[in-house]
Design a protein around this motif. Structure first.
Motif, PDB file in Angstrom:
ATOM      1  N   ASP A  84      12.125  15.276   3.267  1.00 53.27           N
ATOM      2  CA  ASP A  84      11.090  14.360   2.790  1.00 53.27           C
ATOM      3  C   ASP A  84      10.410  13.663   3.978  1.00 53.27           C
ATOM      4  OD1 ASP A  84       9.629  13.039   0.850  1.00 53.27           O
ATOM      5  OD2 ASP A  84      11.154  11.515   0.450  1.00 53.27           O
ATOM      6  N   HIS A  85       9.135  13.431   3.874  1.00 53.68           N
ATOM      7  CA  HIS A  85       8.381  12.623   4.847  1.00 53.68           C
ATOM      8  C   HIS A  85       8.694  12.923   6.312  1.00 53.68           C
ATOM      9  CE1 HIS A  85       6.147  10.022   2.185  1.00 53.68           C
ATOM     10  NE2 HIS A  85       7.213   9.967   1.413  1.00 53.68           N
ATOM     11  N   GLU A 145       9.729   3.484   3.386  1.00 55.88           N
ATOM     12  CA  GLU A 145      11.089   3.724   2.958  1.00 55.88           C
ATOM     13  C   GLU A 145      11.928   3.915   4.200  1.00 55.88           C
ATOM     14  OE1 GLU A 145       9.860   6.677  -0.395  1.00 55.88           O
ATOM     15  OE2 GLU A 145      12.027   6.408  -0.596  1.00 55.88           O
ATOM     16  N   HIS A 183       5.298   3.278  -2.057  1.00 57.34           N
ATOM     17  CA  HIS A 183       6.686   3.394  -1.611  1.00 57.34           C
ATOM     18  C   HIS A 183       7.319   2.004  -1.617  1.00 57.34           C
ATOM     19  CE1 HIS A 183       5.388   7.283   0.417  1.00 57.34           C
ATOM     20  NE2 HIS A 183       6.342   7.626  -0.424  1.00 57.34           N
ATOM     21  N   HIS A 214       5.421  10.552  -5.665  1.00 56.96           N
ATOM     22  CA  HIS A 214       6.239   9.664  -4.826  1.00 56.96           C
ATOM     23  C   HIS A 214       6.159   8.240  -5.365  1.00 56.96           C
ATOM     24  CE1 HIS A 214       6.744  12.194  -1.023  1.00 56.96           C
ATOM     25  NE2 HIS A 214       6.200  12.981  -1.918  1.00 56.96           N
ATOM     26  N   ASN A 236       9.928  12.609  -7.228  1.00 60.43           N
ATOM     27  CA  ASN A 236      10.728  12.063  -6.123  1.00 60.43           C
ATOM     28  C   ASN A 236      11.451  10.797  -6.567  1.00 60.43           C
ATOM     29  OD1 ASN A 236       9.354  14.024  -4.600  1.00 60.43           O
ATOM     30  ND2 ASN A 236       9.346  12.683  -2.802  1.00 60.43           N
TER      31      ASN A 236
HETATM   32 ZN   LIG Z   1       7.482   9.435  -0.516  1.00 60.73          ZN
END
Ligand SMILES: [Zn+2]
Length: 285
Positions: A84-85, A145, A183, A214, A236
């Motif tokens: 992720d990310h 995050e 987020h 997200h 997500n």
């Molecule tokens: Zn995300």
């Protein structure tokens, strides 16, 4: 060539979800207890799952990716491994060469628009050479995050039709649109999503890429179902599932280590199963 839905595990899972109108949890794991609970939930509910790690976890716990990969491969239901990310180009290049991910979110959204597209295109080519599917973020989803650069200083940008076309042009496989999702935690009024925008993005995409949602902290079951009905295949989740585990740990520090591990896994497994039922993925495999 981008990985096709028939050979890439993440895309296979999402293709089936789109066809039958359910959502698949893409759940963050920070440790081996999380991995164990998530995989047990998937097997117990006969549900597909996407297991996600953060780039920061690859640095904090370098062996976890191999435990996660073994858990995915050994599971009796389809489970893919997703990064992720990923925001660091050098790390992405290393991951592509050395680690067993099925898909990666190449997140260049902290760059200016043109640079974002250019870097995404370059890294997507690299991933596709290894059969790894690519997710990208169009617009900009605000907030931060763990281990992800906080975009709080930057302006949140809702995904526009032009951007969708541009990202399709660089041959990504999954799109994470910005439709009012953020987020981290939402303000007290809760999430306010632009469903018209989400539906029009789905129409525009017309099956060419999958949609990833997200920023699901504080989502209700109803809101999650609405997002799936509007075209989201990949859901997500981070705090939405893991909060129960953190709470259990805080309240049960007096237990033995073995009890904490066992009971913590059980708590998270149950919560994950509940969300698999909500997303409609239970009983699908
Ligand atoms: Zn995300």
């Amino acid at each position: 060539m981008p990985p096709s839905g028939t050979s890439n595990k993440t895309l296979q899972i999402l293709e089936a979800a789109e066809q039958h109108g359910y959502g698949v949890l893409a759940a963050i794991a920070y440790n081996v207890e999380h991995i164990t609970a998530l995989v047990r939930a998937a097997e117990s509910r006969r549900s597909p799952l996407i297991l996600q790690l953060f780039p920061s976890t690859l640095v904090q716990l370098p062996s976890l990716v191999y435990a996660a990969s073994a858990a995915c491969k050994g599971a009796s239901v389809p489970i893919s491994l997703h990064l992720d990310h990923a925001q660091d180009e050098n790390q992405i290049r290393k991951v592509v060469e050395t680690m067993p991910f099925d898909s990666i979110m190449v997140d260049m959204s902290h760059h200016e628009h043109h640079e974002n597209l250019q870097k995404t295109q370059e890294l997507t080519k690299l991933c596709h050479q290894k059969g790894i599917a690519v997710e990208a973020e169009s617009g900009r989803i605000n907030g931060g995050e763990d281990g992800i650069a906080d975009t709080g200083e930057l302006e949140a940008l809702f995904t526009s039709p032009e951007e969708v076309e541009e990202f399709l042009g660089v041959e990504i496989d999954l799109l994470a649109p910005s439709i009012g999702n953020i987020h981290g935690d939402y303000p007290p009024a809760g999430p306010k999503l632009d469903f018209d925008r989400l539906r029009s993005i789905r129409e525009q995409i017309n099956g060419r890429v999958k949609i990833a949602l997200h920023g699901t902290n504080d989502f209700s079951p109803e809101l999650t179902k609405d997002c799936i009905a509007a075209g989201t295949a990949k859901v997500n989740v981070n705090k939405l599932l893991l909060e129960c585990w953190s709470k259990f740990l805080k309240e049960n520090a007096h237990l033995s280590i073995v009890q904490i591990i066992d009971q913590g896994i059980e708590v998270l497994q149950k919560e994950t199963e509940r969300w698999m039922v909500i997303c409609g993925s239970a009983g699908r495999c």
